[in-house]
Design an enzyme around this catalytic site. Structure first.
Site, short mmCIF file in Angstrom:
data_model
loop_
_atom_site.label_atom_id
_atom_site.label_comp_id
_atom_site.label_asym_id
_atom_site.label_seq_id
_atom_site.Cartn_x
_atom_site.Cartn_y
_atom_site.Cartn_z
N ASP A 223 -7.31 5.82 -4.87
CA ASP A 223 -6.54 6.31 -5.34
C ASP A 223 -6.94 7.63 -4.51
OD1 ASP A 223 -7.24 5.75 -8.32
OD2 ASP A 223 -8.45 7.57 -7.32
N SER B 81 -14.12 -4.33 -13.98
CA SER B 81 -14.53 -5.65 -15.13
C SER B 81 -15.82 -5.91 -14.79
CB SER B 81 -12.94 -5.80 -14.98
OG SER B 81 -12.85 -6.61 -13.26
N CYS C 292 -6.23 1.78 13.35
CA CYS C 292 -5.95 0.52 14.32
C CYS C 292 -6.42 -0.73 14.31
CB CYS C 292 -6.21 0.59 15.84
SG CYS C 292 -6.00 -0.75 16.47
N GLN D 9 -14.97 2.26 -5.93
CA GLN D 9 -14.17 1.06 -5.83
C GLN D 9 -13.17 1.16 -4.87
OE1 GLN D 9 -15.47 -3.54 -7.90
NE2 GLN D 9 -15.82 -1.41 -9.47
N ARG E 206 1.59 1.38 -3.60
CA ARG E 206 0.10 2.75 -4.54
C ARG E 206 0.36 4.57 -3.84
NH1 ARG E 206 -4.06 -1.18 -3.84
NH2 ARG E 206 -5.21 -0.15 -5.11
N HIS F 25 -14.85 1.24 -0.51
CA HIS F 25 -13.69 0.06 -0.72
C HIS F 25 -11.99 1.09 0.27
CE1 HIS F 25 -14.62 -2.57 -3.98
NE2 HIS F 25 -15.42 -2.51 -3.51
N TYR G 169 1.17 -0.91 -0.02
CA TYR G 169 0.30 0.14 -0.37
C TYR G 169 0.54 1.29 -0.05
CZ TYR G 169 -4.40 -2.89 0.31
OH TYR G 169 -5.17 -3.56 -0.21
N CYS H 289 -0.70 1.93 16.95
CA CYS H 289 -2.18 2.72 17.28
C CYS H 289 -0.69 3.61 18.61
CB CYS H 289 -2.68 2.03 17.77
SG CYS H 289 -4.45 3.05 18.53
C1 BV8 Z 1 -17.79 -9.09 1.08
C2 BV8 Z 1 -8.93 -3.62 -2.10
C3 BV8 Z 1 -19.20 -9.87 2.74
C4 BV8 Z 1 -8.18 -2.13 -2.13
C5 BV8 Z 1 -10.50 -4.42 -3.26
C6 BV8 Z 1 -21.47 -12.04 -3.91
C7 BV8 Z 1 -21.95 -10.67 -2.98
C8 BV8 Z 1 -20.71 -10.68 -1.75
C9 BV8 Z 1 -19.36 -10.59 -1.35
C10 BV8 Z 1 -18.47 -11.75 -2.77
C11 BV8 Z 1 -20.13 -12.19 -3.24
N1 BV8 Z 1 -18.69 -13.32 -4.25
C12 BV8 Z 1 -17.74 -12.96 -3.94
C13 BV8 Z 1 -17.47 -12.28 -2.76
C14 BV8 Z 1 -15.92 -12.31 -2.05
C15 BV8 Z 1 -15.38 -11.11 -2.55
C16 BV8 Z 1 -15.72 -11.06 -3.55
O1 BV8 Z 1 -16.89 -10.15 -4.72
N2 BV8 Z 1 -14.66 -11.73 -4.45
C17 BV8 Z 1 -14.92 -11.62 -6.60
C18 BV8 Z 1 -13.34 -11.62 -6.81
C19 BV8 Z 1 -15.31 -12.64 -6.49
N3 BV8 Z 1 -16.38 -9.53 -2.41
C20 BV8 Z 1 -15.88 -8.82 -0.98
O2 BV8 Z 1 -15.07 -9.87 0.02
C21 BV8 Z 1 -16.36 -7.95 -0.45
N4 BV8 Z 1 -16.71 -8.08 1.07
O3 BV8 Z 1 -18.52 -8.83 0.65
O4 BV8 Z 1 -18.04 -9.24 2.75
C22 BV8 Z 1 -18.63 -11.13 2.49
C23 BV8 Z 1 -17.33 -11.36 2.18
C24 BV8 Z 1 -17.61 -13.00 1.77
C25 BV8 Z 1 -17.78 -13.65 1.70
C26 BV8 Z 1 -18.94 -13.18 1.08
C27 BV8 Z 1 -19.27 -12.24 1.44
C28 BV8 Z 1 -14.71 -7.34 -0.54
C29 BV8 Z 1 -14.77 -6.41 -1.93
C30 BV8 Z 1 -13.43 -5.47 -1.62
C31 BV8 Z 1 -12.09 -6.38 -1.88
N5 BV8 Z 1 -11.43 -4.74 -2.07
N6 BV8 Z 1 -9.90 -3.58 -3.24
C32 BV8 Z 1 -7.64 -1.63 -2.79
O5 BV8 Z 1 -6.35 -2.92 -2.87
O6 BV8 Z 1 -7.64 -1.14 -4.24
S1 BV8 Z 1 -11.39 -4.47 -4.47
C33 BV8 Z 1 -10.34 -4.29 -5.59
O7 BV8 Z 1 -11.20 -4.56 -6.63
C34 BV8 Z 1 -10.41 -2.76 -5.93
O8 BV8 Z 1 -10.61 -2.33 -4.90
C35 BV8 Z 1 -11.14 -2.92 -7.38
O9 BV8 Z 1 -11.07 -1.43 -7.45
C36 BV8 Z 1 -12.00 -3.58 -7.49
C37 BV8 Z 1 -13.15 -4.06 -8.41
O10 BV8 Z 1 -11.57 -4.10 -9.85
P1 BV8 Z 1 -12.27 -2.83 -10.89
O11 BV8 Z 1 -12.18 -1.96 -10.84
O12 BV8 Z 1 -13.45 -3.74 -11.50
O13 BV8 Z 1 -10.57 -3.60 -11.75
P2 BV8 Z 1 -10.32 -4.47 -12.29
O14 BV8 Z 1 -8.70 -4.54 -12.56
O15 BV8 Z 1 -10.84 -5.13 -12.17
O16 BV8 Z 1 -10.97 -3.50 -14.18
C38 BV8 Z 1 -10.68 -2.55 -14.91
C39 BV8 Z 1 -11.63 -2.32 -15.19
O17 BV8 Z 1 -11.05 -1.24 -16.55
C40 BV8 Z 1 -11.27 -3.42 -16.60
O18 BV8 Z 1 -12.09 -3.76 -17.28
C41 BV8 Z 1 -10.18 -2.81 -17.72
O19 BV8 Z 1 -11.42 -2.83 -19.07
C42 BV8 Z 1 -10.94 -1.22 -17.36
N7 BV8 Z 1 -10.14 -0.07 -18.09
C43 BV8 Z 1 -8.85 -0.47 -18.71
N8 BV8 Z 1 -7.90 1.12 -18.48
C44 BV8 Z 1 -9.73 2.12 -18.96
C45 BV8 Z 1 -10.48 0.91 -18.83
N9 BV8 Z 1 -12.25 1.72 -18.85
C46 BV8 Z 1 -11.87 2.59 -19.95
N10 BV8 Z 1 -10.86 3.95 -20.07
C47 BV8 Z 1 -9.60 3.00 -19.70
N11 BV8 Z 1 -8.41 4.20 -20.26
#
Ligand code: BV8
Length: 255
Positions: free
Chosen positions: A101, A194, A124, A98, A66, A116, A63, A146
């Protein structure tokens, strides 16, 4: 071919969800795809509470690095277009990001839900004191204690497996419900995401089920693309200003 514009009238409400893609043209890596953050570091190693427990220094270095990148980045035309749309639409506009930054705030967005969390805050890991501002980019010695209980400070970030702030979830759902109750036209716009991470990736379905017109502005396919009525493919800085161009007169010159 010119990018399309979303049509607005005096009652149209706009709910926006942004992801890492909106910051890509500001020079920040996205997560998935070539050169993405998850290529360099495994989610399990840097973005879960278990990872922090097992190796806090590795997580804190991830982090801090980042923060270095985000601190050197600048908001781009897509961030600015959203800030201007908020100034024009007022309480008919809500932005949930999400991203951690801070670029939306630096572009002038005022009422942004950082669902997020934020790179620029830490709290803490035990007594939940804080969050406090954290601008540290100290990679070599990232551990901080802390001030209240002496436990390790952690980024104020929602990791995988952690709940989002219920207040944020409530704000998104209330905005959609209010539009439905008022029989107002609601547009849901997702930008640069995505559609892989829940619950954020499910907001489009919730909005659509309550009658929203749904738009996706993305560089390429999204996992939840089937929920969108309109998909505009291209870079956010080219697509987003055009999409929002009909949202009203320049805020500065609003009569
Ligand atoms: C939770 C930390 C309760 C910060 C992140 C169903 C319901 C609820 C939860 C779940 C579920 N199924 C699974 C889960 C668990 C999990 C989850 O979703 N897993 C996924 C992988 C299947 N969710 C959780 O754990 C969440 N908590 O729901 O709690 C719970 C817990 C457990 C089980 C059930 C319930 C917490 C989610 C948050 C996690 N923290 N990050 C950090 O370090 O940044 S997530 C991380 O992914 C970032 O925050 C990021 O923002 C986020 C999403 O990614 P994107 O922003 O979409 O980025 P990505 O690279 O994927 O895509 C970028 C896109 O931009 C691409 O499509 C690309 O084509 C496009 N692009 C690129 N350049 C450009 C562009 N578009 C336009 N112009 C450009 N120039």
């Amino acid at each position: 071919m010119p990018h399309p514009a979303i049509s607005f009238d005096d009652t149209t409400r706009l709910l926006v969800l942004t992801g890492a893609g909106i910051s890509a043209e500001s020079g920040l890596a996205t997560f998935r795809g070539a050169g993405g953050l998850w290529e360099g570091s495994r989610v399990e190693d840097v973005a879960t509470p278990e990872a922090f427990e097992a190796n806090p220094e590795r997580v804190l270095r991830f982090y801090a690095a980042r923060r270095l990148g985000a601190g050197a980045a600048h908001p781009n035309a897509a961030h600015l277009a959203l800030a201007e749309a908020e100034a024009r639409l007022g309480d008919r506009f809500l932005l949930a990001t999400q991203n951690v930054d801070g670029l939306h705030a630096r572009a002038g967005s005022r009422h942004t839900l950082e669902i997020h969390g934020s790179l620029w805050r830490s709290r803490c890991s035990r007594c939940h004191a804080g969050p406090v501002e954290d601008r540290s980019t100290e990679i070599a010695h990232p551990l901080r204690a802390c001030a209240t209980c002496g436990s390790l400070m952690r980024p104020d970030i929602v990791w995988f497996g952690e709940m989002l702030d219920p207040a944020h979830e409530w704000a998104v759902r209330s905005f959609v419900k209010a539009a439905d109750m008022a029989r107002a036209r609601l547009v849901f716009l997702a930008i640069g995401t995505s559609g892989n991470v829940y619950p954020a990736a499910g907001y489009v379905r919730y909005a659509k089920d309550l009658g929203a017109e749904t738009w996706l502005a993305n560089a390429d396919e999204a996992a939840n693309a089937h929920w969108f009525d309109h998909i505009v493919t291209g870079p956010a800085t080219g697509v987003v200003p055009a999409l929002l161009s009909a949202s009203g007169p320049e805020a500065r010159g609003v009569r």
